[in-house]
Design an enzyme around this catalytic site. Structure first.
Site, mmCIF file in Angstrom:
data_model
loop_
_atom_site.group_PDB
_atom_site.id
_atom_site.type_symbol
_atom_site.label_atom_id
_atom_site.label_comp_id
_atom_site.label_asym_id
_atom_site.label_seq_id
_atom_site.Cartn_x
_atom_site.Cartn_y
_atom_site.Cartn_z
ATOM 1 N N ASP A 100 8.932 40.225 61.971
ATOM 2 C CA ASP A 100 8.541 41.317 62.877
ATOM 3 C C ASP A 100 7.985 40.867 64.231
ATOM 4 O O ASP A 100 7.834 41.682 65.147
ATOM 5 C CB ASP A 100 7.543 42.269 62.187
ATOM 6 C CG ASP A 100 6.285 41.565 61.666
ATOM 7 O OD1 ASP A 100 5.843 40.573 62.273
ATOM 8 O OD2 ASP A 100 5.729 42.034 60.647
ATOM 9 N N HIS A 115 11.983 32.955 57.823
ATOM 10 C CA HIS A 115 13.098 33.865 57.523
ATOM 11 C C HIS A 115 13.743 34.435 58.782
ATOM 12 O O HIS A 115 14.416 35.463 58.721
ATOM 13 C CB HIS A 115 12.622 34.986 56.581
ATOM 14 C CG HIS A 115 12.308 34.481 55.199
ATOM 15 N ND1 HIS A 115 11.586 35.190 54.256
ATOM 16 C CD2 HIS A 115 12.634 33.308 54.587
ATOM 17 C CE1 HIS A 115 11.485 34.485 53.148
ATOM 18 N NE2 HIS A 115 12.104 33.332 53.319
ATOM 19 N N CYS A 123 25.860 34.521 67.266
ATOM 20 C CA CYS A 123 27.276 34.652 66.917
ATOM 21 C C CYS A 123 27.675 33.393 66.163
ATOM 22 O O CYS A 123 27.590 32.289 66.718
ATOM 23 C CB CYS A 123 28.127 34.810 68.172
ATOM 24 S SG CYS A 123 29.893 34.800 67.804
ATOM 25 N N CYS A 126 31.054 31.589 67.884
ATOM 26 C CA CYS A 126 31.047 30.746 69.093
ATOM 27 C C CYS A 126 29.695 30.075 69.352
ATOM 28 O O CYS A 126 29.569 29.294 70.287
ATOM 29 C CB CYS A 126 31.473 31.566 70.317
ATOM 30 S SG CYS A 126 30.202 32.704 70.904
ATOM 31 N N CYS A 145 32.857 36.312 72.798
ATOM 32 C CA CYS A 145 34.063 36.229 71.964
ATOM 33 C C CYS A 145 34.226 37.555 71.225
ATOM 34 O O CYS A 145 33.343 38.408 71.298
ATOM 35 C CB CYS A 145 33.970 35.031 71.010
ATOM 36 S SG CYS A 145 32.907 35.288 69.580
ATOM 37 N N GLY A 182 -0.929 38.149 51.971
ATOM 38 C CA GLY A 182 0.041 39.241 51.859
ATOM 39 C C GLY A 182 1.451 38.845 51.490
ATOM 40 O O GLY A 182 2.398 39.418 52.017
ATOM 41 N N ASN A 208 -4.940 38.874 49.002
ATOM 42 C CA ASN A 208 -3.917 39.824 48.543
ATOM 43 C C ASN A 208 -4.608 40.810 47.603
ATOM 44 O O ASN A 208 -5.337 40.376 46.702
ATOM 45 C CB ASN A 208 -2.795 39.068 47.789
ATOM 46 C CG ASN A 208 -1.550 39.913 47.601
ATOM 47 O OD1 ASN A 208 -1.635 41.087 47.259
ATOM 48 N ND2 ASN A 208 -0.392 39.313 47.816
HETATM 49 P P1 OAD Z 1 6.556 41.517 49.438
HETATM 50 O O1 OAD Z 1 6.874 42.917 49.802
HETATM 51 O O2 OAD Z 1 7.340 40.897 48.335
HETATM 52 O O3 OAD Z 1 5.037 41.398 49.062
HETATM 53 C C1 OAD Z 1 4.035 41.939 49.871
HETATM 54 C C2 OAD Z 1 2.689 41.509 49.334
HETATM 55 O O4 OAD Z 1 1.695 42.014 50.211
HETATM 56 C C3 OAD Z 1 2.356 42.029 47.940
HETATM 57 O O5 OAD Z 1 1.916 40.940 47.135
HETATM 58 C C4 OAD Z 1 1.233 43.036 48.167
HETATM 59 O O6 OAD Z 1 0.263 43.052 47.106
HETATM 60 C C5 OAD Z 1 0.616 42.503 49.447
HETATM 61 N N1 OAD Z 1 -0.055 43.513 50.279
HETATM 62 C C6 OAD Z 1 0.224 44.841 50.417
HETATM 63 N N2 OAD Z 1 -0.600 45.414 51.307
HETATM 64 C C7 OAD Z 1 -1.412 44.438 51.774
HETATM 65 C C8 OAD Z 1 -2.479 44.384 52.731
HETATM 66 N N3 OAD Z 1 -2.879 45.480 53.408
HETATM 67 N N4 OAD Z 1 -3.081 43.198 52.947
HETATM 68 C C9 OAD Z 1 -2.697 42.086 52.279
HETATM 69 N N5 OAD Z 1 -1.708 42.077 51.373
HETATM 70 C C10 OAD Z 1 -1.073 43.222 51.115
HETATM 71 O O7 OAD Z 1 6.664 40.667 50.805
HETATM 72 P P2 OAD Z 1 6.882 39.089 50.986
HETATM 73 O O8 OAD Z 1 6.158 38.311 49.955
HETATM 74 O O9 OAD Z 1 6.614 38.789 52.396
HETATM 75 O O10 OAD Z 1 12.826 38.089 52.923
HETATM 76 O O11 OAD Z 1 8.435 38.974 50.702
HETATM 77 C C11 OAD Z 1 9.054 37.729 50.836
HETATM 78 C C12 OAD Z 1 10.438 37.918 51.357
HETATM 79 O O12 OAD Z 1 11.153 38.853 50.534
HETATM 80 C C13 OAD Z 1 10.514 38.535 52.738
HETATM 81 O O13 OAD Z 1 10.363 37.601 53.771
HETATM 82 C C14 OAD Z 1 11.862 39.141 52.764
HETATM 83 C C15 OAD Z 1 11.917 39.734 51.387
HETATM 84 O O14 OAD Z 1 13.168 39.889 50.836
HETATM 85 C C16 OAD Z 1 13.930 38.324 53.595
HETATM 86 O O15 OAD Z 1 14.205 39.411 54.070
HETATM 87 C C17 OAD Z 1 14.805 37.141 53.688
#
Ligand code: OAD
Length: 240
Positions: A100, A115, A123, A126, A145, A182, A208
């Protein structure tokens, strides 16, 4: 007021290892859990190379909705606290799974995006690459292209960029404090990266609201939100 649990100034190399939860308080949806993106969208249809090859316009529509939504979000107190730490420890870096760009918008200078980024496209035919903060991105064709550009994001089934992985690895090996914030610790290889820091002697803190499969490996776990956890850990957003 309770005194903070630690002072970043006591550490030489600090790594903040972040996932979607650090942006939740900005209004960016997480991926899993209630309201999670993958609850509403099938990642095989919207976030994979085969999906892009089948229907690039549909994949771009999904990413344009995400661009529009994230463009309206602002960095929150947790992003700002992390950026402010740069003034207090010699080396501070962010290793993030997020796409983000909110860490950079908060002022963090060293951000390794494992990620990729919602704000880059490339692309593969090219080699053209671009950074565009357009939301939505109107021109999804390569300017050089006939191919479609694709979001420069590590989708399901993609490998991590080896250069980003290498530089993140170096930061993990050197760090003496790692604060994971998180992330559900379900997506590999990212999930196991904090263990590299642990093997090299770093102190590990997890922030978390929910436990994760990696929680038992952490020295300290704060079961609260990103902003409240950083406040507890470092103190009232004055990380000196
Ligand atoms: P997840 O959605 O799997 O996990 C989010 C985590 O944030 C959970 O463990 C929640 O408990 C925690 N959480 C929620 N609200 C929160 C807050 N206010 N403060 C702190 N923690 C909080 O997200 P990621 O672990 O980032 O990859 O997911 C990993 C990857 O899976 C992402 O980068 C993405 C996804 O598929 C790709 O898109 C390649």
């Amino acid at each position: 007021m309770e005194s903070p649990l630690l002072r970043v100034a006591d550490y030489q190399h600090v790594v903040f290892f972040t996932g979607a939860g650090v942006s939740a308080e900005s209004g960016v949806p997480t991926y899993r859990g209630r309201g999670g993106i993958w609850k509403h969208y099938d990642y095989e249809r919207y976030a994979s190379q085969p999906a892009f090859e089948r229907n690039p316009e549909e994949v771009w529509r999904f990413h344009n909705v995400r661009r529009e939504r994230v463009a309206k979000c602002l960095p929150n107190a947790a992003h700002r606290c992390i950026a402010a730490c740069e003034a207090h420890a010699e080396h501070v870096s962010v290793i993030t799974q997020n796409i983000d760009g909110l860490h950079q918008r908060a002022g963090s200078n060293v951000v390794h995006e494992l990620h990729g980024s919602l704000w880059r496209s490339r692309c593969d035919d090219c080699g053209y690459t671009a950074t565009e903060f357009d939301a939505p991105l109107r021109d999804v064709r390569c300017p050089h292209c006939p191919a479609y550009k694709r979001p420069d994001i590590v989708w399901f089934g993609d490998a991590l960029d080896p250069a980003v992985f290498e530089i993140a690895t170096q930061a993990l090996i050197r760090c003496d404090l790692l604060v994971s914030i998180g992330t559900s610790a379900l997506v590999y290889p990212a999930a196991e990266l904090p263990m590299l820091a642990r093997r090299h002697g770093a102190r590990l803190v997890e922030i978390n609201p929910e436990p994760t499969p990696m929680s038992p490996q952490f020295d300290t776990c704060l079961r609260t939100t990103a902003s409240a956890g950083l406040d507890r850990l470092l103190g009232a957003f004055d990380p000196s």
